[in-house]
Write a protein that holds these residues in place. Sequence first.
Motif, PDB file in Angstrom:
ATOM      1  N   PRO A 173      93.004  15.457 133.184  1.00 23.77           N
ATOM      2  CA  PRO A 173      92.052  16.091 132.255  1.00 23.77           C
ATOM      3  C   PRO A 173      92.332  17.554 131.946  1.00 23.77           C
ATOM      4  CG  PRO A 173      91.012  15.600 134.388  1.00 23.77           C
ATOM      5  CD  PRO A 173      92.333  14.928 134.378  1.00 23.77           C
ATOM      6  N   ASN A 174      92.889  18.308 132.890  1.00 28.41           N
ATOM      7  CA  ASN A 174      93.169  19.721 132.612  1.00 28.41           C
ATOM      8  C   ASN A 174      94.189  19.884 131.487  1.00 28.41           C
ATOM      9  OD1 ASN A 174      91.463  21.201 134.265  1.00 28.41           O
ATOM     10  ND2 ASN A 174      92.832  21.091 136.022  1.00 28.41           N
ATOM     11  N   SER A 175      95.304  19.189 131.614  1.00 30.39           N
ATOM     12  CA  SER A 175      96.394  19.318 130.640  1.00 30.39           C
ATOM     13  C   SER A 175      96.319  18.301 129.520  1.00 30.39           C
ATOM     14  CB  SER A 175      97.742  19.163 131.348  1.00 30.39           C
ATOM     15  OG  SER A 175      97.817  17.888 131.972  1.00 30.39           O
ATOM     16  N   LYS A 176      95.431  17.300 129.676  1.00 26.59           N
ATOM     17  CA  LYS A 176      95.299  16.199 128.714  1.00 26.59           C
ATOM     18  C   LYS A 176      96.591  15.400 128.589  1.00 26.59           C
ATOM     19  CE  LYS A 176      91.478  18.022 126.007  1.00 26.59           C
ATOM     20  NZ  LYS A 176      90.929  18.242 124.650  1.00 26.59           N
ATOM     21  N   ALA A 177      97.323  15.315 129.676  1.00 25.54           N
ATOM     22  CA  ALA A 177      98.546  14.514 129.714  1.00 25.54           C
ATOM     23  C   ALA A 177      98.245  13.131 130.288  1.00 25.54           C
ATOM     24  CB  ALA A 177      99.604  15.198 130.564  1.00 25.54           C
ATOM     25  N   ILE A 178      99.036  12.154 129.860  1.00 26.07           N
ATOM     26  CA  ILE A 178      98.976  10.802 130.419  1.00 26.07           C
ATOM     27  C   ILE A 178     100.339  10.496 131.016  1.00 26.07           C
ATOM     28  CG2 ILE A 178      98.664   8.342 129.924  1.00 26.07           C
ATOM     29  CD1 ILE A 178      96.990   9.188 127.477  1.00 26.07           C
ATOM     30  N   LEU A 223     105.689   9.887 129.707  1.00 25.49           N
ATOM     31  CA  LEU A 223     104.771  11.021 129.595  1.00 25.49           C
ATOM     32  C   LEU A 223     104.245  11.116 128.163  1.00 25.49           C
ATOM     33  CD1 LEU A 223     103.444  13.683 130.578  1.00 25.49           C
ATOM     34  CD2 LEU A 223     105.634  14.820 130.085  1.00 25.49           C
ATOM     35  N   VAL A 224     102.918  11.196 128.041  1.00 25.72           N
ATOM     36  CA  VAL A 224     102.259  11.475 126.766  1.00 25.72           C
ATOM     37  C   VAL A 224     101.561  12.818 126.924  1.00 25.72           C
ATOM     38  CG1 VAL A 224     100.626  10.676 125.019  1.00 25.72           C
ATOM     39  CG2 VAL A 224     101.830   9.000 126.457  1.00 25.72           C
ATOM     40  N   THR A 225     101.890  13.797 126.095  1.00 25.08           N
ATOM     41  CA  THR A 225     101.238  15.097 126.175  1.00 25.08           C
ATOM     42  C   THR A 225     100.147  15.225 125.114  1.00 25.08           C
ATOM     43  OG1 THR A 225     102.783  16.190 124.643  1.00 25.08           O
ATOM     44  CG2 THR A 225     103.397  16.155 126.983  1.00 25.08           C
ATOM     45  N   ARG A 226      99.194  16.139 125.383  1.00 29.33           N
ATOM     46  CA  ARG A 226      98.127  16.489 124.437  1.00 29.33           C
ATOM     47  C   ARG A 226      97.415  15.244 123.899  1.00 29.33           C
ATOM     48  NH1 ARG A 226      99.222  22.060 123.467  1.00 29.33           N
ATOM     49  NH2 ARG A 226     100.494  22.611 125.284  1.00 29.33           N
ATOM     50  N   SER A 227      96.860  14.463 124.808  1.00 26.42           N
ATOM     51  CA  SER A 227      96.188  13.221 124.428  1.00 26.42           C
ATOM     52  C   SER A 227      94.733  13.259 124.888  1.00 26.42           C
ATOM     53  CB  SER A 227      96.948  12.025 125.014  1.00 26.42           C
ATOM     54  OG  SER A 227      96.514  10.822 124.415  1.00 26.42           O
ATOM     55  N   GLU A 228      94.104  12.076 124.992  1.00 25.10           N
ATOM     56  CA  GLU A 228      92.688  11.975 125.334  1.00 25.10           C
ATOM     57  C   GLU A 228      92.478  10.864 126.358  1.00 25.10           C
ATOM     58  OE1 GLU A 228      90.488  14.067 124.302  1.00 25.10           O
ATOM     59  OE2 GLU A 228      91.660  15.065 122.731  1.00 25.10           O
ATOM     60  N   ALA A 229      91.359  10.951 127.080  1.00 26.95           N
ATOM     61  CA  ALA A 229      91.032   9.941 128.086  1.00 26.95           C
ATOM     62  C   ALA A 229      90.888   8.558 127.446  1.00 26.95           C
ATOM     63  CB  ALA A 229      89.752  10.327 128.816  1.00 26.95           C
TER      64      ALA A 229
END
Length: 247
Positions: free
Chosen positions: A102-107, A79-85
């Motif tokens: 996209p809502n949470s910007k998580a990967i 899990l990567v939090t607060r990231s970008e597309a």
Amino acid sequence: MTAKDFLKLLEDYKNSRISEEEALNRLRHLPFEDLGFARVDHHREMRKGFPEVIFGTGKTPEQILGIVQSMNRGSTNILVTRSEASVCELLRNDFPEAEFHPNSKAITIRRNREYTGKGKILVVSAGTADIPVAEEAQITADLFGNQTECLFDVGVAGLHRLLSEKQRLMSARVVIVVAGMEGALPSVVAGLVAAPVIAVPTSIGYGAHFGGLAPLLSMLNSCAALSVVNIDNGFGAGQIASIINHL
């Protein structure tokens, strides 16, 4: 590496399914691996039951990729939090299963779909604007072995919306409640259910809301028994809910 992975490694070596050299290579980076810019804690899942999670803000795409490559072993979900597309696109070159939310910007990179939690975690949001933080909590709990449900936009401005879902509230083993503005909803929910309630204040609100401080203080002063995490900390709420659900 989980305890199950470690025991399987010992069993494979004992039964000569892997060589001594291969066993040593797989253990070489326990308990952590020093990448220079990060020390990746490979031992955390075995120690805590929950692997290291990458906080994306402030890290370069290349740093995130390096950490993910280091964590890429066994059946661990990443899990990567607060990231970008754009970071997710970079990761997909090596990890085609990487998914951007996209809502949470998580990967997320999911390898293990087994649910090991004892019950269901319900994630509740007061308003639609609180959904990004609520989704971060839901993704975190789900990715690490918990069945989850979401109940969105049931804030105190229309309390009948919440009361119409009383059965779903009562059936949850843990409830996460995400709210901005005055932050009243967690107290209401905690007064209705027997399950532990984790309150998450958000930075959604006007002027005297002070960027989430008003709901944070409201939740800390709740008359009902509940726990409170930091402003916008959906990840922290999901992690704590997962720990409780595995007890």
